[in-house]
Write an enzyme that holds these catalytic residues in place. Structure first.
Site, mmCIF file in Angstrom:
data_model
loop_
_atom_site.group_PDB
_atom_site.id
_atom_site.type_symbol
_atom_site.label_atom_id
_atom_site.label_comp_id
_atom_site.label_asym_id
_atom_site.label_seq_id
_atom_site.Cartn_x
_atom_site.Cartn_y
_atom_site.Cartn_z
ATOM 1 N N GLY A 185 0.803 -1.365 0.131
ATOM 2 C CA GLY A 185 -0.113 -0.162 0.075
ATOM 3 C C GLY A 185 0.896 1.392 0.006
ATOM 4 O O GLY A 185 1.760 1.444 0.755
ATOM 5 N N SER A 186 0.579 2.207 -1.038
ATOM 6 C CA SER A 186 1.559 3.289 -0.955
ATOM 7 C C SER A 186 1.028 4.261 -2.136
ATOM 8 O O SER A 186 -0.461 4.136 -2.526
ATOM 9 C CB SER A 186 2.780 2.854 -1.381
ATOM 10 O OG SER A 186 2.700 1.890 -2.586
#
Length: 221
Positions: A185-186
């Site tokens: 996630g980013s």
């Protein structure tokens, strides 16, 4: 094809999956419980394999275009003050990656790395306004033949705990090459010259090394 940054995690998950399946097959007598445990482990393994996938994308470098550095959704297009490196106004384009997206970071343009720095930090959700300046992140600047210097920033999200950055100052890089990886996630921010012509809109889905983010132009449309 899977990214090299996921090799240890994939091997560990595969080993655990085999152990769980064999152990439950021998020691768990309840059929429904055995099936649930085995399916759960298989789902976990599939999710890990899916996360670390690294699709091969052939790119013919184009000095007139800035390509998406990652897969995801465009969540920000605005003029901002970039305070770390340029210390002046730039066009910011931000791309959010969900855990289901490919998390490989690719060079958005060809050129020379003039700045590369890692910043430890918090793990606010990636769409939080302060995540760009307070989260764990890396800042990389590429000097390109036609756009001049462009900056991209890998930003960890609430789930991410490690950013991989391959860019080294003085290195010559090629558009579309592997530039790093962000685990679980980013978001990636691009900071471009004000006269760049932005080619995407908010909420567009983009593909790394495929979607044109910006071209040379007199003004943004």
């Amino acid at each position: 094809m899977f990214h090299k940054e996921g090799q240890k995690i994939i091997l560990t998950a595969f080993f655990l999956a085999v152990v769980v399946i064999l152990t439950t097959q021998i020691f768990v007598e309840l059929d429904w419980l055995r099936i649930v445990l085995q399916l759960t482990m298989l789902v976990v393994l599939i999710l890990i394999l899916q996360f670390f996938r690294n699709p091969k994308r052939l790119v013919t470098p184009n000095f007139d275009e800035i390509l998406a550095p990652v897969d995801g959704k465009v969540v920000v297009i605005e003029e901002v003050e970039e305070t770390e490196y340029f210390k002046e106004k730039r066009r910011q384009v931000s791309i959010f990656m969900s855990p289901l997206n490919v998390h490989v970071t690719r060079y958005a343009a060809s050129g020379t790395i003039t700045f590369s720095k890692y910043h430890p930090g918090k793990y606010l959700v990636a769409w939080h306004p302060k995540s760009s300046t307070e989260n764990e992140r890396t800042t990389v600047v590429i000097h390109t033949p036609k756009f001049g210097e462009i900056l991209y920033r890998q930003i960890a999200g609430a789930m991410a705990r490690r950013i991989i950055n391959y860019a080294e100052e003085g290195e010559q890089v090629v558009q579309g090459q592997d530039a790093g990886f962000i685990k679980f996630g980013s978001r990636v921010d691009l900071f471009l010259p004000l006269d760049s012509k932005i080619c995407v809109s908010l909420n567009d889905t983009v593909k790394g090394a495929k979607t044109c983010i910006a071209m040379l132009g007199d003004k943004n449309e």
